[in-house]
Design an enzyme around this catalytic site. Structure first.
Site, PDB file in Angstrom:
ATOM      1  N   LYS A   1      24.377  32.299  14.028  1.00  0.00           N
ATOM      2  CA  LYS A   1      23.129  32.946  13.611  1.00  0.00           C
ATOM      3  C   LYS A   1      22.353  33.427  14.831  1.00  0.00           C
ATOM      4  CE  LYS A   1      22.507  30.457   9.241  1.00  0.00           C
ATOM      5  NZ  LYS A   1      22.002  29.235   8.583  1.00  0.00           N
TER       6      LYS A   1
ATOM      7  N   GLN B   1      18.277  24.420   8.780  1.00  0.00           N
ATOM      8  CA  GLN B   1      19.700  24.314   8.428  1.00  0.00           C
ATOM      9  C   GLN B   1      19.925  23.089   7.546  1.00  0.00           C
ATOM     10  OE1 GLN B   1      22.160  26.561   9.373  1.00  0.00           O
ATOM     11  NE2 GLN B   1      23.482  25.403   8.001  1.00  0.00           N
TER      12      GLN B   1
ATOM     13  N   ASP C   1      15.225  31.983   4.004  1.00  0.00           N
ATOM     14  CA  ASP C   1      16.315  31.498   3.141  1.00  0.00           C
ATOM     15  C   ASP C   1      15.970  31.689   1.663  1.00  0.00           C
ATOM     16  OD1 ASP C   1      18.698  30.727   4.294  1.00  0.00           O
ATOM     17  OD2 ASP C   1      18.077  28.663   4.695  1.00  0.00           O
TER      18      ASP C   1
END
Lengths: 290, 290
Positions: free
Chosen positions: B55, B99, B122
């Site tokens: 990422k 995460q 997200d």
């Protein structure tokens, strides 16, 4: 040819209110004060006024406190927002409902967003829509809640049944699809752009009609034995020139095909206020639990 | 027998990143600073570490700033929440991603709820789930966003198509159903309790497989000509003892039946990070617009 049962929402709502009356008494005994519902009405639309009066009457009948805030049509948006801030902060108010529609000079989304989500007994706040979507405890819109109560009362478990929801409004179609998914139904959401709507409907063990088009769903769209919930309330002119209420389903045609159907009026309609009272008690109980 | 097209997610993601690079340059020229993405990783799970590194690499490659916050496995929940409060307040940070999975001693829901919804790239915050559900601008989970991009690239308008989503997770199944409904598909959500899953799948013009069960969806469950999006990534042991990745769809069986299908790997997978970068730019742009 099946015998089509008529789902009596009026009787079910009466039973629900009787149960709530007992639960409200227990809540009041435990907490010293009854659950309180505040209703905000801006303007004097006759239909809204009647509806607000009915809500207040039923609220008091089950033993809860009702607070009515009637503002003139000319009320400014900032006045409505200031009132909501007061109601959010008031511990005697467990539920807040703003009667829609609001006058055009007031931003409805902004007003709905200003209600404390824990007091949002209409379930229209995005936080409640999100909590419902991800499977957390939410305050759920009243009409969808009532529909699912009627279905579970009739069918018991809904798991594995195929549900077809016709209509995708934020107030009815989408939340009822979420609730049916939570009950482990296989859920199809159909709407004006659906290619073969009769064929989709014919697959439904549970058919929810929420489109607002009089008698659009015909008898031969219904799977034999299906449970049909008609959310539509449409006023039409009869051959005699008098107006009458009909649903989104051709009720007469459904006889002998559907296993059960809600009539209009007397089906889903009476459930809405009863579910509002249920939501107010739910909100009060969760607030008390912190 | 149709010729089955293979949907090349890797190539599409490369094209998307190239486009984003140009848009990021324009954003940076206009605002003086590049969009910034902060990634929080707690612990040192090898798969998560690799993913976070990828990422960061792709973030920098498109011209954005990457901020990595690596906390030890022993980090306390209040430390993570304090870090998120700092990132929420930091104007250089336009997007925040925690995460998952988090260590067991940390409450994932509490952490996700602590992210400013306008920086929640997200799309897991209840406010974003709610905004998506009611049709307001939302930050949408990355994998569903990527699936719909691939479909629109192939099919153009999705209006009126019948979509069947197999799987109802909050991360994939439910948001993709919302997105397809917004594109005017007729949407069915099927799952483990669905009675006749093959029959449901066979109706799909668009079939989304998101169940996490290797090759569960067979070739003869696919409607000839359908577009199949396989979100599953399952590691299985081959006859030779070596492990390999397979999707939720029996890929070989789908050949000659599906109109198009995403391979595993190389289909949906590469889209996820590209969509994360898209969400970060979207978040930065909306924040700049106030």
């Amino acid at each position: 040819m099946v015998e089509t049962a008529i789902i009596d929402g009026k009787a079910f709502a009466e039973g629900l209110r009787a149960r709530l009356k007992g639960e409200v008494a227990a809540y009041t005994a435990a907490h010293g004060t009854p659950p309180g519902l505040a209703v905000v009405l801006v303007g004097s639309d006759p239909a809204s006024s009647v509806y607000v009066r009915n809500k207040a009457k039923q609220t008091v009948e089950v033993g809860m406190a009702s607070f009515e805030h009637l503002l003139p049509e000319s009320a400014r948006e900032d006045e409505v927002l200031a009132l909501l801030a007061d109601l959010n902060a008031d511990p005697a108010v467990n539920g807040i409902l703003v009667q829609l529609p609001l006058p055009a000079h007031i931003d409805t989304q902004k007003v709905l967003a200003a209600i404390d989500p824990t007091k949002d007994v209409d379930g229209f706040h995005v936080v409640n829509a999100g909590r419902l979507a991800v499977g957390l405890d939410a305050l759920v819109p009243c009409t969808p809640l009532g529909c699912v109560m009627l279905l579970k009362d009739r069918l018991g478990s809904l798991a594995g049944l195929k549900a077809v929801v016709v209509g995708r409004s934020n107030i009815v179609g989408k939340p009822i699809a979420q609730l049916l998914l939570r009950e482990d139904c296989t859920v199809t959401i159909a709407h004006s752009r659906t290619k073969d709507l009769p064929a989709e409907c014919r697959q439904a063990d549970i058919l929810i009609a929420a489109v607002g088009r009089p008698e659009m769903i015909r008898g031969d769209w219904i799977k034999p034995g299906a449970s049909v919930i008609d959310v539509g309330i449409n006023r039409v002119s009869g051959a005699d020139g008098k107006s009458r209420l009909v649903g989104d389903v051709a009720f007469a045609e459904a006889q002998g095909i559907a296993g059960a159907i809600t009539p209009v009026p007397g089906g889903v309609g009476p459930m809405t206020i009863a579910c509002l009272l249920q939501n107010t008690l739910t909100a009060a109980t969760r607030q008390a639990e912190g």
